[in-house]
Design a protein around this motif. Structure first.
Motif, PDB file in Angstrom:
ATOM      1  N   UNK A  91       1.011  15.678   7.016  1.00 49.04           N
ATOM      2  CA  UNK A  91       0.280  16.371   8.082  1.00 49.04           C
ATOM      3  C   UNK A  91      -1.170  15.922   8.082  1.00 49.04           C
ATOM      4  N   UNK A  92      -1.668  15.532   9.251  1.00 50.47           N
ATOM      5  CA  UNK A  92      -3.048  15.065   9.385  1.00 50.47           C
ATOM      6  C   UNK A  92      -3.879  16.087  10.147  1.00 50.47           C
ATOM      7  N   UNK A  93      -5.129  16.249   9.707  1.00 47.31           N
ATOM      8  CA  UNK A  93      -5.999  17.300  10.229  1.00 47.31           C
ATOM      9  C   UNK A  93      -7.393  16.733  10.481  1.00 47.31           C
ATOM     10  N   UNK A  94      -7.956  17.052  11.642  1.00 49.07           N
ATOM     11  CA  UNK A  94      -9.364  16.779  11.921  1.00 49.07           C
ATOM     12  C   UNK A  94      -9.989  18.048  12.498  1.00 49.07           C
ATOM     13  N   UNK A  95     -11.323  18.088  12.521  1.00 53.17           N
ATOM     14  CA  UNK A  95     -12.032  19.260  13.042  1.00 53.17           C
ATOM     15  C   UNK A  95     -12.988  18.873  14.169  1.00 53.17           C
ATOM     16  N   UNK A  96     -13.298  19.846  15.002  1.00 52.67           N
ATOM     17  CA  UNK A  96     -14.308  19.620  16.040  1.00 52.67           C
ATOM     18  C   UNK A  96     -15.670  19.357  15.417  1.00 52.67           C
ATOM     19  N   UNK A  97     -15.908  19.906  14.246  1.00 54.17           N
ATOM     20  CA  UNK A  97     -17.175  19.671  13.556  1.00 54.17           C
ATOM     21  C   UNK A  97     -17.352  18.196  13.206  1.00 54.17           C
ATOM     22  N   UNK A  98     -16.313  17.603  12.625  1.00 56.59           N
ATOM     23  CA  UNK A  98     -16.403  16.185  12.277  1.00 56.59           C
ATOM     24  C   UNK A  98     -16.495  15.308  13.522  1.00 56.59           C
ATOM     25  N   UNK A  99     -15.797  15.693  14.571  1.00 58.55           N
ATOM     26  CA  UNK A  99     -15.903  14.944  15.824  1.00 58.55           C
ATOM     27  C   UNK A  99     -17.316  14.981  16.378  1.00 58.55           C
TER      28      UNK A  99
ATOM     29  N   UNK B  46      -5.071  10.519  16.267  1.00 59.84           N
ATOM     30  CA  UNK B  46      -3.651  10.833  16.202  1.00 59.84           C
ATOM     31  C   UNK B  46      -3.353  11.924  15.168  1.00 59.84           C
ATOM     32  N   UNK B  47      -4.190  12.942  15.146  1.00 61.28           N
ATOM     33  CA  UNK B  47      -4.028  14.027  14.179  1.00 61.28           C
ATOM     34  C   UNK B  47      -2.987  15.025  14.658  1.00 61.28           C
ATOM     35  N   UNK B  48      -2.269  15.608  13.716  1.00 61.89           N
ATOM     36  CA  UNK B  48      -1.343  16.675  14.063  1.00 61.89           C
ATOM     37  C   UNK B  48      -2.066  17.937  14.496  1.00 61.89           C
ATOM     38  N   UNK B  49      -3.149  18.261  13.791  1.00 57.84           N
ATOM     39  CA  UNK B  49      -3.911  19.470  14.117  1.00 57.84           C
ATOM     40  C   UNK B  49      -5.376  19.136  14.337  1.00 57.84           C
ATOM     41  N   UNK B  50      -5.908  19.602  15.472  1.00 58.46           N
ATOM     42  CA  UNK B  50      -7.342  19.616  15.700  1.00 58.46           C
ATOM     43  C   UNK B  50      -7.799  21.054  15.523  1.00 58.46           C
ATOM     44  N   UNK B  51      -8.716  21.270  14.587  1.00 62.90           N
ATOM     45  CA  UNK B  51      -9.198  22.606  14.268  1.00 62.90           C
ATOM     46  C   UNK B  51     -10.549  22.821  14.915  1.00 62.90           C
ATOM     47  N   UNK B  52     -10.645  23.890  15.697  1.00 60.76           N
ATOM     48  CA  UNK B  52     -11.904  24.254  16.343  1.00 60.76           C
ATOM     49  C   UNK B  52     -12.717  25.107  15.389  1.00 60.76           C
ATOM     50  N   UNK B  53     -13.933  24.680  15.101  1.00 58.55           N
ATOM     51  CA  UNK B  53     -14.788  25.406  14.176  1.00 58.55           C
ATOM     52  C   UNK B  53     -16.220  25.379  14.666  1.00 58.55           C
ATOM     53  N   UNK B  54     -16.951  26.441  14.370  1.00 51.41           N
ATOM     54  CA  UNK B  54     -18.363  26.504  14.734  1.00 51.41           C
ATOM     55  C   UNK B  54     -19.254  25.950  13.633  1.00 51.41           C
ATOM     56  N   UNK B  55     -18.667  25.602  12.499  1.00 52.63           N
ATOM     57  CA  UNK B  55     -19.452  25.059  11.393  1.00 52.63           C
ATOM     58  C   UNK B  55     -19.925  23.642  11.723  1.00 52.63           C
ATOM     59  N   UNK B  56     -20.771  23.108  10.871  1.00 52.28           N
ATOM     60  CA  UNK B  56     -21.300  21.761  11.070  1.00 52.28           C
ATOM     61  C   UNK B  56     -20.953  20.882   9.878  1.00 52.28           C
ATOM     62  N   UNK B  57     -21.006  19.575  10.090  1.00 47.05           N
ATOM     63  CA  UNK B  57     -20.764  18.630   9.012  1.00 47.05           C
ATOM     64  C   UNK B  57     -19.324  18.171   8.951  1.00 47.05           C
ATOM     65  N   UNK B  58     -19.067  17.294   7.977  1.00 49.44           N
ATOM     66  CA  UNK B  58     -17.719  16.789   7.752  1.00 49.44           C
ATOM     67  C   UNK B  58     -16.995  17.762   6.822  1.00 49.44           C
ATOM     68  N   UNK B  59     -16.546  18.865   7.398  1.00 45.86           N
ATOM     69  CA  UNK B  59     -16.001  19.985   6.636  1.00 45.86           C
ATOM     70  C   UNK B  59     -14.842  19.592   5.742  1.00 45.86           C
TER      71      UNK B  59
ATOM     72  N   UNK C 100      -0.404  18.114  17.928  1.00 46.50           N
ATOM     73  CA  UNK C 100       0.174  16.869  18.430  1.00 46.50           C
ATOM     74  C   UNK C 100       1.287  16.400  17.494  1.00 46.50           C
ATOM     75  N   UNK C 101       2.364  15.963  18.110  1.00 50.91           N
ATOM     76  CA  UNK C 101       3.491  15.412  17.363  1.00 50.91           C
ATOM     77  C   UNK C 101       3.788  14.020  17.901  1.00 50.91           C
ATOM     78  N   UNK C 102       4.112  13.109  16.987  1.00 47.20           N
ATOM     79  CA  UNK C 102       4.371  11.715  17.335  1.00 47.20           C
ATOM     80  C   UNK C 102       5.782  11.363  16.853  1.00 47.20           C
ATOM     81  N   UNK C 103       6.788  11.582  17.706  1.00 48.12           N
ATOM     82  CA  UNK C 103       8.175  11.366  17.279  1.00 48.12           C
ATOM     83  C   UNK C 103       8.454   9.956  16.771  1.00 48.12           C
ATOM     84  N   UNK C 104       7.785   8.962  17.363  1.00 46.57           N
ATOM     85  CA  UNK C 104       7.975   7.566  16.949  1.00 46.57           C
ATOM     86  C   UNK C 104       6.660   7.048  16.378  1.00 46.57           C
ATOM     87  N   UNK C 105       6.725   6.518  15.192  1.00 48.45           N
ATOM     88  CA  UNK C 105       5.526   6.010  14.528  1.00 48.45           C
ATOM     89  C   UNK C 105       4.789   4.996  15.392  1.00 48.45           C
ATOM     90  N   UNK C 106       3.481   5.173  15.504  1.00 47.92           N
ATOM     91  CA  UNK C 106       2.559   4.195  16.100  1.00 47.92           C
ATOM     92  C   UNK C 106       2.638   4.067  17.612  1.00 47.92           C
TER      93      UNK C 106
END
Length: 237
Positions: free
Chosen positions: A124-132, A149-162, A15-21
């Motif tokens: 750059x902001x990052x979140x994971x499916x695990x944390x979600x 509003x993260x730039x990257x959502x990372x799909x992971x099979x791990x658990x927890x707040x990686x 995801x990219x957010x050309x204009x802040x907020x």
């Protein structure tokens, strides 16, 4: 979580957010330069006091209600702003300032970043499916990743707040890009705000404040430029 060159997941969303907020765009691929995602938060809505529109008021930012009613995207290198009625205006046309002013009810202009970054914390902001998944369990219902509003959502099979284990580590995305994870991301009231079909939900920030020091996800700086595509492997180094 200390393994070298460990495959920790794949890029699920960009995801990219050309204009802040304000709302942004979903991409299948993106270029990364030293600043971050090319064009990300490069613009902001500036009021007559020189402050930039945000979900909160600080020394540099001014809380402006309803910013999630607007959306920004690029067509080639041209910024396009979509108004609440669905009409589009080019960022290089002065008419966009008049229309934004009319919609918001006070004088504003669209301002490109100058010497001071529009980023709240980092490039750059990052979140994971695990944390979600963990946060969804705590709230008792699914939490939509768009709230963060993260730039990257990372799909992971791990658990927890990686992401907590990635601080100060290098992550490689795809064949070329390398990011250094710097710190957890501090969250504000914007995670509660309604957007598109998502309703206002004050429980999101309350939970993060009470249980996670008001943080969710991490931010990173760029160590090696390149291209990132949805589906790219992510290696923790």
């Amino acid at each position: 979580m200390n393994n070298k060159n460990e495959l920790i997941g794949r890029v699920k969303e960009i995801h990219r957010f050309p204009v802040k907020s304000i709302l942004g765009e979903s991409l299948s691929e993106v270029s990364i330069d030293n600043r971050g995602l090319c064009g990300d938060r490069l613009w902001a809505i500036k009021n007559s006091n020189g402050k930039f529109g945000s979900g909160k008021t600080t020394r540099r930012f001014q809380k402006i209600d309803g910013l999630f009613n607007y959306r920004a995207r690029y067509e080639d290198n041209t910024l396009i702003i979509t108004m609440p009625d669905g009409s589009d205006y080019r960022g290089d046309n002065n008419a966009v300032n008049e229309v934004l002013t009319d919609w918001l009810g006070f004088q504003v202009t669209l301002a490109q970043e100058e010497s001071i970054s529009h980023f709240d914390e980092g490039p750059i902001s990052i979140i994971t499916t695990s944390s979600l998944r963990m946060l969804s369990q705590e709230l008792g219902e699914p939490v939509d990743p768009r709230r963060f509003r993260a730039n990257f959502l990372i799909d992971t099979e791990s658990t927890g707040y990686l992401e907590e284990y990635w601080v100060d580590r290098l992550i490689k995305i795809g064949p070329t890009v390398a990011l250094r994870v710097v710190a957890p991301l501090q969250r504000c009231v914007m995670v509660n705000n309604a957007q598109e079909e998502l309703k206002q939900d004050v429980r999101v920030l309350r939970n993060l404040v009470n249980n996670h020091n008001a943080t969710f996800g991490v931010w990173a700086k760029v160590e090696r430029n390149g291209e990132v595509n949805v589906g790219d492997d992510i290696i923790l180094q």
